[in-house]
Design a protein around this motif. Structure first.
Motif, PDB file in Angstrom:
ATOM      1  N   ALA A 271      -0.909  17.904  -6.678  1.00 57.12           N
ATOM      2  CA  ALA A 271       0.121  17.358  -5.780  1.00 57.12           C
ATOM      3  C   ALA A 271       0.048  15.911  -5.550  1.00 57.12           C
ATOM      4  O   ALA A 271      -0.829  15.158  -5.587  1.00 57.12           O
ATOM      5  N   GLY A 272       1.324  15.390  -5.584  1.00 58.09           N
ATOM      6  CA  GLY A 272       1.648  13.901  -5.577  1.00 58.09           C
ATOM      7  C   GLY A 272       0.852  13.285  -6.804  1.00 58.09           C
ATOM      8  O   GLY A 272       0.286  11.981  -6.849  1.00 58.09           O
ATOM      9  N   GLN A 273       1.024  14.020  -7.861  1.00 52.09           N
ATOM     10  CA  GLN A 273       0.355  13.295  -9.123  1.00 52.09           C
ATOM     11  C   GLN A 273       0.585  11.831  -9.485  1.00 52.09           C
ATOM     12  O   GLN A 273      -0.320  11.185  -9.851  1.00 52.09           O
ATOM     13  N   SER A 274       1.740  11.310  -9.380  1.00 49.80           N
ATOM     14  CA  SER A 274       2.344  10.011  -9.870  1.00 49.80           C
ATOM     15  C   SER A 274       1.447   9.080  -8.946  1.00 49.80           C
ATOM     16  O   SER A 274       0.914   8.162  -9.479  1.00 49.80           O
ATOM     17  N   GLN A 275       1.480   9.476  -7.745  1.00 54.74           N
ATOM     18  CA  GLN A 275       1.041   8.479  -6.545  1.00 54.74           C
ATOM     19  C   GLN A 275      -0.383   8.273  -6.763  1.00 54.74           C
ATOM     20  O   GLN A 275      -1.214   7.509  -6.402  1.00 54.74           O
ATOM     21  N   THR A 295       4.106   1.079  -6.776  1.00 50.76           N
ATOM     22  CA  THR A 295       2.720   0.374  -7.062  1.00 50.76           C
ATOM     23  C   THR A 295       2.483  -0.791  -6.318  1.00 50.76           C
ATOM     24  O   THR A 295       1.558  -1.069  -6.082  1.00 50.76           O
ATOM     25  N   ALA A 296       3.342  -1.333  -5.994  1.00 49.30           N
ATOM     26  CA  ALA A 296       3.279  -2.756  -5.083  1.00 49.30           C
ATOM     27  C   ALA A 296       2.875  -2.205  -3.869  1.00 49.30           C
ATOM     28  O   ALA A 296       1.998  -2.787  -3.326  1.00 49.30           O
ATOM     29  N   LEU A 297       3.381  -1.047  -3.096  1.00 45.75           N
ATOM     30  CA  LEU A 297       2.887  -0.847  -2.052  1.00 45.75           C
ATOM     31  C   LEU A 297       1.527  -0.120  -1.719  1.00 45.75           C
ATOM     32  O   LEU A 297       0.949  -0.231  -0.905  1.00 45.75           O
ATOM     33  N   LEU A 298       1.219   0.299  -3.095  1.00 49.09           N
ATOM     34  CA  LEU A 298      -0.156   0.757  -3.222  1.00 49.09           C
ATOM     35  C   LEU A 298      -1.079  -0.519  -3.675  1.00 49.09           C
ATOM     36  O   LEU A 298      -2.271   0.097  -3.929  1.00 49.09           O
ATOM     37  N   ASP A 299      -0.618  -1.585  -3.894  1.00 52.88           N
ATOM     38  CA  ASP A 299      -1.320  -2.869  -4.072  1.00 52.88           C
ATOM     39  C   ASP A 299      -2.022  -2.846  -5.435  1.00 52.88           C
ATOM     40  O   ASP A 299      -3.348  -3.261  -5.632  1.00 52.88           O
TER      41      ASP A 299
END
Length: 412
Positions: A271-275, A295-299
């Motif tokens: 679930a949500g593998q890319s994230q 990616t930016a929002l996940l820093d």
């Protein structure tokens, strides 16, 4: 507004989108529409063009369009027949079961056909464009902008510059913010992501995001994996993680991993593998697109690349005089080179590997990029984007005449 003492209002909403990213954005919107409708004591029937994520969110698909998408004239040719077939299916359905409202998400060419049909044969049905095509970035003429506004009663913009662009050209525009802000609220942190994927805390992990379109398997994947191969030569301890966007890409990805001799894991069925893969990574090397913003929002530091069919690129540059300051969303938000971009002829394995190596080995470069991420984040609005979008959409429903009472269109 509640009518709990009366029969629940019933409405039919049609949502049209394509490709993997459109399926994700559509799914987030579908969930928000269900939530808003429940609060209003309304019953919804949500029909869609999309993919499995929209189905899981509760939409009924008229066709799966998650794998139908391309950038460029020649790249779109293989999808012409299937796209026209799907459009005919939608028009036939509309004639038999007119919707109360139509929402279009990106997917410019097919959505233009849907919007024109609604304008001509169902002029009383309101239309919403949510996440409009990025004419505000790389429009080569005003023609497409006019066509978008002609089929749109209300445009829900996700970037401030997008809102200003369409508003200045006469659009009825509401800036709602970027929907990835909502997705971020349930995103895993680095520790949780690594635990879920079985990545050791000290493992040097790089995420590769090469393809959500068939053309990207051909033009992007080999270059990206060649860059990864160079990184692996210089950093033998490195391991690559690649989320599988569509099952149909499994075989070409596995073959390419073996061909380049990479220490890599293909991630699917999570679930949500890319994230998860992005959150767990020390660095992301990705094609340009929505994934750059996530990616930016996940820093997480990143390097961006893109390649087209060489003939398409030549036509765009020399005949259409196409020019854009940037292509990745983080750079577009700030209109600054926040993350390194390598496009077409500049997208070489050497250049990509060198930029990646610099980020992996330089804490100062990573800190500088993360500072830019903070500035970018301030331009995206506040969480609750999907709820605001859903509320704006439901406000347009013709409350006096739900679809169930509409007369069917005669074929024509």
């Amino acid at each position: 507004m509640s009518n709990s003492s009366q029969e629940p209002r019933k409405y039919r909403i049609f949502i049209s989108t394509g490709e993997v990213s459109g399926d994700l954005q559509g799914a987030l919107l579908v969930k928000a529409l269900w939530q808003q409708a429940k609060q209003l004591h309304w019953e919804l029937e949500i029909l869609a063009l999309g993919g499995t994520q929209m189905t899981e969110a509760g939409a009924t698909l008229l066709a799966d369009t998650s794998a139908i998408g391309s950038i460029g004239l020649f790249e779109s040719l293989p999808y012409i027949v299937s796209t026209l077939t799907i459009q005919q299916r939608v028009k036939h359905y509309f004639r038999q079961h007119p919707p109360d409202l139509v929402v279009m998400i990106d997917y410019f060419g097919p959505n233009l056909g849907v919007g024109r049909f609604v304008r001509q044969y169902l002029p009383q049905v309101p239309t919403v464009y949510y996440i409009a095509p990025q004419e505000w970035v790389w429009s080569v003429s005003q023609r497409n902008t006019r066509r978008i506004l002609e089929i749109t009663d209300r445009l829900l913009a996700i970037f401030p510059a997008e809102a200003a662009y369409y508003r200045e050209r006469g659009g009825n525009v509401t800036w709602v913010g970027h929907p990835l802000l909502d997705r971020l609220q349930t995103a895993p942190d680095r520790t949780m992501a690594r635990t879920t994927l079985g990545i050791a805390p000290d493992q040097l992990a790089v995420a590769l995001i090469p393809a959500s379109r068939q053309q990207e398997i051909k033009y992007i994947l080999p270059v990206m994996l060649a860059a990864a191969q160079q990184l692996q030569t210089q950093l033998p301890q490195i391991h690559f993680w690649i989320p599988l966007s569509l099952e149909r890409y499994r075989q070409p990805l596995e073959q390419a991993i073996r061909r380049f001799g990479l220490q890599a894991t293909l991630v699917s069925g999570v679930a949500g593998q890319s994230q998860l893969v992005i959150a767990a990574a020390d660095l992301v090397i990705a094609k340009s697109g929505t994934v750059n913003l996530e990616t930016a929002l996940l820093d997480v530091p990143q390097v961006v690349m893109y390649r087209l069919n060489p003939l398409t690129a030549w036509l765009a540059e020399h005949l259409l005089k196409f020019s854009a300051p940037f292509v990745s969303p983080p750079n577009l938000v700030l209109m600054q080179p926040l993350v390194p971009e390598f496009l077409q002829y500049q997208a070489t394995p050497d250049a990509i590997a060198q930029a990646a190596l610099e980020l992996l080995q330089s804490p100062a470069k990573r800190d500088q990029m993360r500072l830019g991420y903070q500035q970018m984040r301030q331009q995206l609005g506040e969480p609750g984007v999907c709820e605001r979008a859903a509320a704006a959409i439901l406000q347009l429903l013709p409350q006096w005449q739900p679809a169930e009472s509409r007369q069917r269109l005669t074929p024509g």
